[in-house]
Design a protein around this motif. Structure first.
Motif, PDB file in Angstrom:
ATOM      1  N   SER A  70       0.859  -1.183   0.000  1.00 40.35           N
ATOM      2  CA  SER A  70       0.000   0.000   0.000  1.00 40.35           C
ATOM      3  C   SER A  70       0.895   1.232   0.000  1.00 40.35           C
ATOM      4  N   TYR A  71       0.440   2.322  -0.638  1.00 42.84           N
ATOM      5  CA  TYR A  71       1.251   3.530  -0.723  1.00 42.84           C
ATOM      6  C   TYR A  71       0.403   4.721  -1.135  1.00 42.84           C
ATOM      7  N   TYR A  72       1.017   5.885  -1.067  1.00 41.91           N
ATOM      8  CA  TYR A  72       0.335   7.149  -1.329  1.00 41.91           C
ATOM      9  C   TYR A  72       0.676   7.681  -2.708  1.00 41.91           C
ATOM     10  N   LEU A  79      -5.034   6.622  -2.233  1.00 42.99           N
ATOM     11  CA  LEU A  79      -4.454   5.400  -1.676  1.00 42.99           C
ATOM     12  C   LEU A  79      -4.388   4.353  -2.778  1.00 42.99           C
ATOM     13  N   GLY A 104      -4.558   8.560   1.851  1.00 45.74           N
ATOM     14  CA  GLY A 104      -3.537   7.558   1.565  1.00 45.74           C
ATOM     15  C   GLY A 104      -2.205   7.774   2.230  1.00 45.74           C
ATOM     16  N   THR A 107       0.255   5.029   5.281  1.00 41.93           N
ATOM     17  CA  THR A 107      -0.431   3.749   5.136  1.00 41.93           C
ATOM     18  C   THR A 107       0.252   2.637   5.927  1.00 41.93           C
ATOM     19  N   SER A 108      -0.563   1.651   6.269  1.00 45.04           N
ATOM     20  CA  SER A 108      -0.066   0.408   6.852  1.00 45.04           C
ATOM     21  C   SER A 108      -0.984  -0.700   6.374  1.00 45.04           C
ATOM     22  N   ILE A 109      -0.406  -1.815   5.912  1.00 45.10           N
ATOM     23  CA  ILE A 109      -1.206  -2.905   5.361  1.00 45.10           C
ATOM     24  C   ILE A 109      -0.958  -4.186   6.150  1.00 45.10           C
ATOM     25  N   ILE A 119      -6.114  -2.021   5.336  1.00 50.29           N
ATOM     26  CA  ILE A 119      -5.183  -0.904   5.162  1.00 50.29           C
ATOM     27  C   ILE A 119      -5.658   0.254   6.018  1.00 50.29           C
ATOM     28  N   SER A 120      -4.799   0.717   6.909  1.00 44.91           N
ATOM     29  CA  SER A 120      -5.087   1.941   7.659  1.00 44.91           C
ATOM     30  C   SER A 120      -4.362   3.088   6.972  1.00 44.91           C
ATOM     31  N   TYR A 121      -4.972   4.291   7.022  1.00 45.60           N
ATOM     32  CA  TYR A 121      -4.368   5.431   6.339  1.00 45.60           C
ATOM     33  C   TYR A 121      -4.996   6.726   6.845  1.00 45.60           C
TER      34      TYR A 121
END
Length: 196
Positions: A70-72, A79, A104, A107-109, A119-121
């Protein structure tokens, strides 16, 4: 070049480290797959170069043995998730998960044993902690995700870290735990989410 920011690493099914990171010089998302345990040599691959992408990557291994990242996407305020095509992540399928507001960052997956993705963001428009969960066999479309606002009291949700827990007392098979920063009160918070 100026590369290696916001790195996130995990161990692949081959036993070797795999690292997702931001190439600031070119504003790209990259991944490096180590050729041995010591990572004395590695193979770096460009995964996404469409605009300014790749900040705040988080990498995990799915039950099938392939990495997900996951990324911005800073250009579009979105996200995104990269689904690696092989163990070395020599290529990936890219999906935009959420593009509502400027979302986004941080992030943390995490991947559950049953294959569910969480996914938290951070939502930089509303200053909220958000959560996207996919229980589908394929998570490459935003329509397969359920979206939640976990915390909206003040400016919350930066630097989140997410994990799946064991069976919880309510009988759900998986429980999500998220640690994150409360910028309003300058404290760390922990959110215990129900089963998914």
């Amino acid at each position: 070049a100026n590369t290696g920011q916001y790195s996130s690493t995990t161990i692949g099914v081959d036993g070797f480290p795999i690292i997702a990171y931001y190439d600031q010089g070119n504003q790209n998302l990259k991944v490096a797959h180590c050729d041995n345990i010591q990572c004395s040599t590695s193979t770096a691959v460009l995964l996404d170069s469409t605009g300014d992408v790749g900040k705040f990557p988080s990498i995990a291994i799915a039950p099938g043995g392939l990495a997900v990242i996951s990324y911005y996407d800073q250009t579009n305020g979105a996200l995104k998730v990269a689904f690696c095509a092989d163990i070395a992540c020599s290529s990936a399928s890219i999906a935009t998960v959420d593009s509502n507001n400027n979302v986004g960052q941080y992030t943390s997956i995490a991947v559950a044993a049953n294959g569910s993705l969480a996914i938290s963001y951070y939502d930089a428009t509303t200053f909220d902690l958000k959560l996207a969960v996919c229980n589908s066999a394929t998570c490459v479309s935003s329509s397969t995700y359920n979206f939640f606002t976990v915390d909206s009291v003040g400016d919350v949700g930066k630097w989140s870290a997410i994990a799946f827990g064991n069976t919880n007392t309510t009988g759900f098979s998986e429980r999500i735990v998220i640690g994150y920063f409360d910028n309003t009160n300058k404290t760390v918070k922990l959110a215990f989410c129900g089963g998914f």
